[in-house]
Design a protein around this motif. Sequence first.
Motif, short mmCIF file in Angstrom:
data_model
loop_
_atom_site.label_atom_id
_atom_site.label_comp_id
_atom_site.label_asym_id
_atom_site.label_seq_id
_atom_site.Cartn_x
_atom_site.Cartn_y
_atom_site.Cartn_z
N SER A 7 -61.56 -81.78 -38.31
CA SER A 7 -62.43 -81.20 -37.29
C SER A 7 -63.78 -81.90 -37.30
O SER A 7 -64.13 -82.59 -38.27
CB SER A 7 -62.63 -79.71 -37.55
OG SER A 7 -63.39 -79.54 -38.75
N ARG A 8 -64.54 -81.70 -36.23
CA ARG A 8 -65.87 -82.31 -36.15
C ARG A 8 -66.76 -81.82 -37.29
O ARG A 8 -67.53 -82.60 -37.87
CB ARG A 8 -66.51 -81.95 -34.81
CG ARG A 8 -67.88 -82.58 -34.57
CD ARG A 8 -67.76 -84.07 -34.41
NE ARG A 8 -69.08 -84.68 -34.19
CZ ARG A 8 -69.26 -85.99 -34.02
NH1 ARG A 8 -68.22 -86.81 -34.06
NH2 ARG A 8 -70.47 -86.47 -33.82
N GLU A 9 -66.67 -80.55 -37.64
CA GLU A 9 -67.49 -80.00 -38.71
C GLU A 9 -67.16 -80.64 -40.06
O GLU A 9 -68.05 -80.97 -40.85
CB GLU A 9 -67.30 -78.47 -38.79
CG GLU A 9 -67.87 -77.69 -37.61
CD GLU A 9 -67.01 -77.82 -36.35
OE1 GLU A 9 -65.83 -78.25 -36.46
OE2 GLU A 9 -67.53 -77.51 -35.26
N THR A 10 -65.87 -80.81 -40.32
CA THR A 10 -65.47 -81.43 -41.59
C THR A 10 -65.91 -82.89 -41.63
O THR A 10 -66.38 -83.40 -42.65
CB THR A 10 -63.94 -81.34 -41.76
OG1 THR A 10 -63.56 -79.96 -41.75
CG2 THR A 10 -63.50 -81.98 -43.06
N TRP A 11 -65.77 -83.58 -40.47
CA TRP A 11 -66.21 -84.98 -40.40
C TRP A 11 -67.71 -85.08 -40.67
O TRP A 11 -68.16 -85.96 -41.41
CB TRP A 11 -65.91 -85.56 -39.02
CG TRP A 11 -66.39 -86.98 -38.87
CD1 TRP A 11 -65.69 -88.11 -39.14
CD2 TRP A 11 -67.69 -87.40 -38.42
NE1 TRP A 11 -66.47 -89.23 -38.91
CE2 TRP A 11 -67.71 -88.81 -38.46
CE3 TRP A 11 -68.84 -86.72 -38.00
CZ2 TRP A 11 -68.83 -89.56 -38.09
CZ3 TRP A 11 -69.96 -87.47 -37.63
CH2 TRP A 11 -69.95 -88.87 -37.68
N LEU A 12 -68.50 -84.17 -40.09
CA LEU A 12 -69.95 -84.21 -40.24
C LEU A 12 -70.36 -83.99 -41.70
O LEU A 12 -71.27 -84.66 -42.20
CB LEU A 12 -70.60 -83.15 -39.35
CG LEU A 12 -72.12 -83.18 -39.25
CD1 LEU A 12 -72.59 -84.52 -38.70
CD2 LEU A 12 -72.62 -82.03 -38.36
N ARG A 15 -69.64 -87.21 -43.48
CA ARG A 15 -70.60 -88.25 -43.09
C ARG A 15 -71.94 -88.05 -43.76
O ARG A 15 -72.58 -89.02 -44.20
CB ARG A 15 -70.77 -88.25 -41.55
CG ARG A 15 -71.78 -89.28 -41.06
CD ARG A 15 -71.31 -90.70 -41.38
NE ARG A 15 -72.33 -91.71 -41.11
CZ ARG A 15 -73.14 -92.20 -42.02
NH1 ARG A 15 -73.09 -91.76 -43.28
NH2 ARG A 15 -74.02 -93.13 -41.71
#
Length: 244
Positions: A7-12, A15
């Motif tokens: 998910s975007r949250e996990t990617w963020l 990062r």
Amino acid sequence: MTHEIVSRETWLAARKALLAEEKAFTKAKDALSEKRRALPWTPVDEDYVFEGPVGPVRLSELFGTKSQLLVKHFMLGPDWTEGCIGCSFESDHIAAALPHLSAKDVAFVAVARAPIDKIEAFRRRMGWEFAWVSSEKNRFNYDYHVTATADELANNAQYYNYEVQDWANDELSGVSVFAKDEQGRVFHAYSSFGRGFEEVLSTYAILDILPKGREEAPGENLSHWVKHHDRYDAKPETPNCCGG
């Protein structure tokens, strides 16, 4: 390499964790660069005479009006048919930076042992405009340990990158930095060999942030994919980082 899809949250979160490491690396690199600039200098006792396109030129004259001189030890031996692919790759990057280096009090010259006529022919083929001189008739390459001596070749043991290696090549790559003071005295400030000058390769820097990266397997290097820039559209050639 396969990549986990998240998910975007996990990617963020991942990062940001990497960003912390990148910042630490940048600060460590800045500190190392400061130590590099603070190295002591040693006098250069011989004003080496090179052969240039219009005749003899001394090391002290290669500075022109600058107080700093960056020398590229270019692998192009007397009997080679063309320059080293790796040295050419590096020179492509340096050539683009020359106006900026000049503005920062830096002169640049490539040095190779090939005769000046052969050097000039290859330089014109590559479209480079930087200065390039021949050390065929002096000991510059030997004194800065980028050309093997007869004994080193015979014993398969060469002093390179500040230690004796268990191999020997007739020509090797590197860069050296020289400085000139207000009295015109020349000093050796720094030399780097092997991968020590890799930071100049902006192509690598760009590839390093892309998913496929450099695509160099363990034990491989740029000689497995880099070509002279005028040969990428030509027929495949045998990879060779060392010219002739």
